[in-house]
Design an enzyme around this catalytic site. Structure first.
Site, PDB file in Angstrom:
ATOM      1  N   ALA A  61     -23.168  58.015  82.241  1.00 51.05           N
ATOM      2  CA  ALA A  61     -24.507  57.680  82.748  1.00 51.05           C
ATOM      3  C   ALA A  61     -25.546  58.019  81.678  1.00 51.05           C
ATOM      4  O   ALA A  61     -25.332  58.919  80.861  1.00 51.05           O
ATOM      5  CB  ALA A  61     -24.781  58.484  84.016  1.00 51.05           C
ATOM      6  N   GLY A 100     -19.476  58.923  83.708  1.00 48.60           N
ATOM      7  CA  GLY A 100     -19.533  57.611  84.360  1.00 48.60           C
ATOM      8  C   GLY A 100     -18.722  56.574  83.610  1.00 48.60           C
ATOM      9  O   GLY A 100     -18.235  55.608  84.208  1.00 48.60           O
ATOM     10  N   GLU A 103     -15.355  57.040  84.856  1.00 52.43           N
ATOM     11  CA  GLU A 103     -15.337  56.626  86.267  1.00 52.43           C
ATOM     12  C   GLU A 103     -15.307  55.096  86.377  1.00 52.43           C
ATOM     13  O   GLU A 103     -14.646  54.542  87.253  1.00 52.43           O
ATOM     14  CB  GLU A 103     -16.545  57.222  86.988  1.00 52.43           C
ATOM     15  CG  GLU A 103     -16.413  58.748  87.106  1.00 52.43           C
ATOM     16  CD  GLU A 103     -17.631  59.397  87.734  1.00 52.43           C
ATOM     17  OE1 GLU A 103     -18.663  59.454  87.057  1.00 52.43           O
ATOM     18  OE2 GLU A 103     -17.541  59.814  88.892  1.00 52.43           O
ATOM     19  N   GLU A 123     -19.354  66.061  83.517  1.00 54.20           N
ATOM     20  CA  GLU A 123     -20.569  66.194  84.336  1.00 54.20           C
ATOM     21  C   GLU A 123     -20.897  67.647  84.668  1.00 54.20           C
ATOM     22  O   GLU A 123     -22.061  68.028  84.770  1.00 54.20           O
ATOM     23  CB  GLU A 123     -20.418  65.399  85.644  1.00 54.20           C
ATOM     24  CG  GLU A 123     -20.545  63.890  85.487  1.00 54.20           C
ATOM     25  CD  GLU A 123     -19.223  63.192  85.217  1.00 54.20           C
ATOM     26  OE1 GLU A 123     -18.283  63.853  84.719  1.00 54.20           O
ATOM     27  OE2 GLU A 123     -19.115  61.988  85.506  1.00 54.20           O
TER      28      GLU A 123
END
Ligand SMILES: C/C=C(\C)C(=O)SCCNC(=O)CCNC(=O)[C@H](O)C(C)(C)COP(=O)(O)OP(=O)(O)OC[C@H]1O[C@@H](n2cnc3c(N)ncnc32)[C@H](O)[C@@H]1OP(=O)(O)O
Length: 719
Positions: A61, A100, A103, A123
């Protein structure tokens, strides 16, 4: 953004394009959603490959977007849509797939990784959990124990390890995108039900409850108050015990708590602070991007005590040729043995050959004649260091950089001993030097940008977080430690005990309280400095004068312990007692309590009840106040420098961002108000007098920390 192309006739190729690390910004997410729609709607396209441009899959992210207004398609439904797609989607992982990014890859039906790629869910290091389904998909794919390990530590794994876990389906040494495209052609049309990780049962060992309990206990012990690691365990537990949809709901709830916590803001700040310190500048205007370092191939270390040994190991492990010099034959032999042991243990841990052949030992300073850079690590004694610098200046080839590992002595005085003072800088390592990440690179008034750039680059090459700071007594780290230690002693005089002060600081998140830390470092170190400064005077006259020296309040408590031979862990007695010299298990010492009682009685001090708040405020705010002075004096270029130094060098809890960031979370006006309060109560303690810069920042409305540099610039231009 993301680029969509059709390759080999039937494969839709989606390339993430967001330099430098292809973070999943709003534009990238929108690009993925649009590209997926196109790929699914084009009848010629039978399968899809997702990759990242410039050999990087994705760094996760976009951290810069956190805390702002959310825009663009959210990550979770985007990943769900990929997993639910009717055509196979293959992730082509090159470089990194983190957070992310991984993910996203877990939402794909297949993962092909380059052999040099690294993947992970870091994270937790940002005060978050893998909140785009990662906490629910990863345990379903690789099992609970391995997922707990990766998610709670945030560690990256190599492609080979990822293959072993079953995290990726294949690794390749060739062009990953080409391999992934061929793979995608092969799997086109195959059923996808067995490839959707969210439908997998979660693989749990039989004693899963015991495992969760053990991991939770370990995490609580090591987290030092950080909440994200605990939430990570809770999220994986949800994966192990709940159906996928309910697990996702739990992930969302836990994430919402973390996302609004001060800890994630502190850790995000710290992420960027670590990178900001690399963009150093000097008051002269010299900067990182305009100052070119000179390559260093061969270095020398002078003095092979604890620090010199660690520095030698750090250099050799990083591949530098090292000349290691110790003038006493016996000490040289001992050092050689110790260094070889350290290298062998380190190499065993990392599964490589020990770099023993990188080091040449000698007991003559002449042997450093041909090196590019010397690091002096002799005793902390100015006269001795001056002599060494004179010798080095005479012996070394022209252009050799001369660096001192002093922890606070005047770099300028050392530079003055040499023919080329512009080549002299401080390189202040922290013990143990081959382990601790921090390096203060200290420039004096004569140090050239070339010397600073070279020391900064060398620091980076040996794996240190290097921070460039100006020359002053104690530099940044030890200068700020002084008022902190001083307040801790005053608190003892006024009624506290070492164990109470340490308990408060450890609850705040320090790995060790101030007294346990002093016992570990050795009380005699500071005593010698205070004697040299004329502060510690053996057997002074009793009475008020002993507590007022050089015009300010002084506590001789540390000196009195040293006079009794209590130097801390090494002598088995200090602020605590230990079973034997060298032991690390600190126990409260009844002798010390009586000693404090007698001391107070002798000085007619009445012990009062001191609470947690006072300990924190006096120890931390006096230290922060010194930080503002350091900024005002231009010793540190910005608050990030101070914060990085404190987290990496002094075990300041990272989830509190560092002392200067912490001040913003308390509120600068509150820090100012409490300093004024304590200074009024203790007018003979100058370190409690609020610094002008702090007043100015409060006066300008307490701007966010990212804006302080502008205020500092203005303050300095007015001087
Ligand atoms: C919920 C939360 C979710 C879903 C998340 O994904 S949270 C983010 C998880 N990802 C990470 O934590 C990875 C963070 N980045 C890194 O660890 C490293 O930057 C890297 C391994 C990706 C690359 O390391 P390196 O080659 O040494 O380069 P730098 O660290 O110097 O980074 C280069 C510049 O890129 C900026 N950057 C890196 N990652 C991100 C990111 N995820 N979002 C935004 N910006 C990122 C970094 O700040 C550097 O820029 P400057 O600060 O120098 O301007």
């Amino acid at each position: 953004m993301a680029q969509y192309t059709r390759v080999s006739g039937s494969v839709g190729l989606i390339t993430l394009q967001s330099p430098p690390v292809n973070a999943l910004s709003a534009a990238v997410r929108q690009g993925i959603v649009d590209s997926m729609q196109r790929a699914l709607s084009e009848p010629e396209v039978k399968s899809v490959v997702i990759c990242g441009q410039n050999g990087i899959f994705s760094g996760g992210a976009d951290i810069k977007e956190f805390g702002g207004q959310m825009s663009g398609p959210p990550l979770i439904p985007m990943i769900h849509a990929i997993e639910a797609a009717s055509k196979p989607v293959v992730a082509a992982i090159e470089g990194i797939a983190l957070g992310g990014g991984l993910e996203l890859a877990l939402g794909c039906h297949y993962r092909i990784a380059h052999s040099k790629a690294r993947v992970g869910l870091p994270e937790v290091t940002l005060g978050l959990l893998p909140g785009a389904g990662g906490s629910q998909r990863l345990p379903r794919l690789i099992g609970v124990p391995a997922a707990l390990d990766l998610i709670t530590t945030g560690r990256y794994v190599t492609a080979a390890e990822a293959l072993k876990f079953g995290l990726v389906d294949q690794i390749t040494d060739h062009n990953t995108v080409n391999v992934a495209v061929k793979f995608a052609q092969r799997v086109a049309g195959q059923p996808l039900d067995a490839r959707r990780i969210s439908t997998y049962p979660c693989l749990c060992p039989p004693d899963v409850d015991v495992l969760f309990e053990e991991v939770m206990q370990r995490v609580r012990r090591t987290a030092r108050g950080a909440i994200a690691p605990i939430a990570c365990v809770q999220a994986v537990r949800a994966a192990a015990t709940l159906p996928y949809n309910q697990g996702m709901e739990r992930e969302r709830e836990l994430m919402a708590t973390l996302f609004t916590s001060g800890q994630t803001r502190a850790l995000q700040y710290f992420f960027f602070a670590q990178r900001a310190v690399g963009r150093w500048s000097m008051p002269s205007g010299a900067r990182w991007d305009t100052s070119k370092p000179r390559p260093v191939h061969k270095a020398a270390v002078i003095g092979l005590g604890t620090m010199g040994r660690g520095i030698t190991v750090a250099l050799a492990q990083a591949g530098f040729s090292v000349v290691a010099v110790e003038t006493q034959e016996k000490q040289l032999m001992e050092a050689k043995q110790a260094i070889s042991g350290m290298l062998e243990r380190g190499a065993k841990r990392r599964g490589v050959a020990p770099a023993l052949d990188k080091i040449n030992y000698g007991c003559n300073i002449q042997s450093v004649a041909d090196v590019d850079l010397v690091i002096e690590a002799v005793f902390e004694d100015m006269a001795l260091k001056k002599k060494v610098f004179q010798q080095l200046s005479a012996v070394c080839k022209p252009g050799t950089f001369l660096c001192s590992n002093t922890s606070g002595l005047d770099i300028d005085q050392l530079a003055c001993q040499t023919r080329n003072p512009e080549l002299v800088v401080g390189m202040h390592f922290f013990a143990p030097a081959h382990v601790m990440k921090l390096l203060e690179v200290v420039y004096g008034p004569k140090s050239s940008p070339l010397a600073v750039a070279t020391a900064m680059q060398l620091g980076k090459k040996i794996g240190k977080v290097s921070v460039a700071v100006g020359n002053c007594r104690g530099f940044v780290g030890n200068r700020m430690l002084k008022p902190y230690l001083e307040q801790a002693l005053f608190l003892l005089e006024e009624g506290a005990t070492p164990e109470f002060v340490d308990q408060v600081l450890e609850e705040f998140g320090f790995a060790m309280g101030v007294f346990r830390m002093s016992d570990l470092s050795g009380l005699d170190v500071g005593w010698k400095v205070r004697m040299a400064d004329g502060l510690a005077v053996p057997n002074p006259t009793t009475g008020q004068a002993t507590r007022l020296r050089q015009g300010r309040r002084y506590s001789p408590l540390g000196d009195l312990l040293c006079e009794q031979g209590r130097f801390g862990q090494k002598t088995g007695r200090g602020w605590y007692q230990y079973n034997k010299p060298g032991s690390q298990v600190a126990k409260p010492d009844p002798w010390l309590h009586s000693f404090l009682d007698e001391y107070r009685a002798r000085h007619t001090l009445v012990a009062r009840r001191i609470d947690h708040q006072e300990v924190l405020e006096r120890c931390l705010y006096s230290m922060i106040n010194e930080g503002f002075r350091i900024l005002e004096d231009g010793i540190a270029a910005g608050p990030e420098d101070i914060d990085v130094i404190y987290v990496f060098g002094y075990s300041w809890p990272r989830h509190r961002g560092g002392p200067m960031f912490y001040a913003t979370t308390v509120g600068l006006n509150k820090v100012l108000e409490r300093l004024e309060h304590y200074h009024q109560a203790h007018p003979d303690v100058p370190s409690l007098q609020p610094c002008d810069l702090l007043r100015k920042l409060v006066g300008s409305g307490s701007p966010p920390i990212q804006k302080w540099r502008e205020v500092i610039k203005k303050v300095r231009s007015q001087l």
